[in-house]
Design a protein around this motif. Structure first.
Motif, PDB file in Angstrom:
ATOM      1  N   ASP A  43      -8.273  33.749 -24.937  1.00 30.58           N
ATOM      2  CA  ASP A  43      -8.930  32.741 -25.782  1.00 30.58           C
ATOM      3  C   ASP A  43      -9.969  31.987 -24.970  1.00 30.58           C
ATOM      4  O   ASP A  43     -11.095  31.767 -25.424  1.00 30.58           O
ATOM      5  CB  ASP A  43      -7.890  31.756 -26.334  1.00 30.58           C
ATOM      6  CG  ASP A  43      -6.884  32.441 -27.241  1.00 30.58           C
ATOM      7  OD1 ASP A  43      -7.315  33.055 -28.228  1.00 30.58           O
ATOM      8  OD2 ASP A  43      -5.680  32.389 -26.940  1.00 30.58           O
ATOM      9  N   VAL A  44      -9.585  31.588 -23.756  1.00 28.41           N
ATOM     10  CA  VAL A  44     -10.497  30.796 -22.912  1.00 28.41           C
ATOM     11  C   VAL A  44     -11.758  31.603 -22.605  1.00 28.41           C
ATOM     12  O   VAL A  44     -12.874  31.074 -22.628  1.00 28.41           O
ATOM     13  CB  VAL A  44      -9.784  30.379 -21.599  1.00 28.41           C
ATOM     14  CG1 VAL A  44     -10.736  29.665 -20.655  1.00 28.41           C
ATOM     15  CG2 VAL A  44      -8.569  29.507 -21.903  1.00 28.41           C
ATOM     16  N   LEU A  45     -11.606  32.893 -22.341  1.00 29.21           N
ATOM     17  CA  LEU A  45     -12.734  33.733 -21.920  1.00 29.21           C
ATOM     18  C   LEU A  45     -13.436  34.401 -23.091  1.00 29.21           C
ATOM     19  O   LEU A  45     -14.452  35.080 -22.899  1.00 29.21           O
ATOM     20  CB  LEU A  45     -12.247  34.824 -20.947  1.00 29.21           C
ATOM     21  CG  LEU A  45     -11.607  34.309 -19.656  1.00 29.21           C
ATOM     22  CD1 LEU A  45     -11.037  35.463 -18.840  1.00 29.21           C
ATOM     23  CD2 LEU A  45     -12.624  33.533 -18.823  1.00 29.21           C
ATOM     24  N   GLY A  46     -12.877  34.242 -24.294  1.00 27.82           N
ATOM     25  CA  GLY A  46     -13.492  34.884 -25.460  1.00 27.82           C
ATOM     26  C   GLY A  46     -13.348  36.400 -25.437  1.00 27.82           C
ATOM     27  O   GLY A  46     -14.195  37.107 -25.973  1.00 27.82           O
ATOM     28  N   LEU A  47     -12.292  36.893 -24.782  1.00 28.22           N
ATOM     29  CA  LEU A  47     -12.050  38.346 -24.726  1.00 28.22           C
ATOM     30  C   LEU A  47     -11.241  38.749 -25.945  1.00 28.22           C
ATOM     31  O   LEU A  47     -10.188  38.185 -26.198  1.00 28.22           O
ATOM     32  CB  LEU A  47     -11.227  38.713 -23.493  1.00 28.22           C
ATOM     33  CG  LEU A  47     -11.910  38.785 -22.146  1.00 28.22           C
ATOM     34  CD1 LEU A  47     -10.874  39.004 -21.067  1.00 28.22           C
ATOM     35  CD2 LEU A  47     -12.934  39.910 -22.131  1.00 28.22           C
TER      36      LEU A  47
END
Ligand code: NAD
Length: 269
Positions: free
Chosen positions: A263-267
């Motif tokens: 979620d943090v990295l948008g993966l």
């Protein structure tokens, strides 16, 4: 505006890296750090612990007081401590970043409950490279048929207490997800003695421990005639602390929920 970040377990190997990352970071400030009551670090000056001169900030033992003066708290401690910290984060509505590994299902249930009240980011590995590896493993495993045997090998320093590593299990879950099976149904976490031939569809784990290895993980896809190996090697613990502080910045002000580094990295998985 600066985000106030507190570090629980601040005198640990990761705790010290995390405090250094926050002290050196932009738009973040260190609200404080805690350690176990009665432990050797309690009461010491944080700056002196880090070898950078007194900061006038003592290592506390009152986690509640630290949560009260923080926007986010980063926890790389031990499962029992993490459970207690999750309760405080939920009660006080503070973002919680959890890097502790070796959590059992009942500990994870407590994290999920806390995440109904506040943003919790929980990742077995906060490095950007490992999260990319996890994403690749799921994709590769979805493409290759089960004639490719999946084996996961990890090596860590001699102090690590849990095995296989949380990251290795995360890689196993990704490989299983790619094959649309549950890891628990196919995992073989150790082999010893006459175990018989390898069963098709197994996901095997092998654990090595020694020296000061920060964290190596290889996922092998071995078939007759060829083998694909995807490897990540962490050379410094700073990759974890950088990722965790990035997660803290991301989590502050976020809706309650249980998030991961994806979620943090948008993966996308
Ligand atoms: P460590 O033993 O050096 O540090 C843990 C610290 O937590 C110790 O200083 C201990 O005194 C402290 N602690 C324990 N209970 C506490 C409590 N109730 N209150 C305050 N402090 C408490 O271990 P480490 O190598 O820093 O690793 C810590 C955890 O982080 C382990 O579970 C490890 O596997 C995990 N880890 C995760 C990542 C990741 O990216 N997710 C990376 C590295 C390590």
């Amino acid at each position: 505006m600066s985000i106030r970040i507190g570090i629980v377990g601040c005198a640990g190997r990761m705790g010290q890296m995390l405090m250094t990352e926050v002290l050196n970071g932009e738009s973040v400030s260190l609200s404080g750090g805690t350690e176990r009551a009665g432990g050797p670090a309690a009461g010491k000056d944080i700056g002196e612990l880090l070898g950078r001169g007194a900061l006038g900030l003592a290592i506390g033992t009152d986690a509640r007081a630290l949560f009260q003066i923080s926007d986010a708290v980063i926890d790389f401690t031990a499962p029992a401590a993490t459970v207690a910290h999750a309760g405080l984060a939920a009660e006080l509505g503070k973002a919680l970043i959890v890097g502790t590994t070796g959590l059992k299902a009942e500990h994870e249930t407590v994290l999920r409950e806390a995440a109904t009240n506040t943003a919790v980011v929980y990742a077995p590995n906060f490095s950007v490279g490992v999260n990319l590896l996890i994403s690749l493993v799921e994709k590769v495993s979805a493409i290759l048929d089960p004639s490719y045997d999946i084996e996961i090998v990890e090596m860590h320093h001699r102090h690590k207490v849990d095995a296989p590593s949380g990251t290795a299990l995360g890689l196993g879950r990704a490989a299983a997800a790619g094959r649309q099976v549950a890891l628990n149904d196919v995992a073989v976490r150790q082999r010893d003695g006459i175990v018989g031939p390898r069963k098709s569809g197994e996901i095997g784990f092998a654990t090595l421990r020694g020296g000061d290895v920060v964290g190596d993980h290889t996922v092998m896809f071995a078939a007759e005639g060829e083998r694909i190996e995807l490897t990540h090697k962490a050379q410094s613990r700073a990759v974890f602390s950088k990722g965790a502080v990035r997660a803290a910045r991301w989590a502050v002000g976020r809706q309650p929920g249980l998030y991961t580094m994806f979620d943090v990295l948008g993966l996308k998985a």
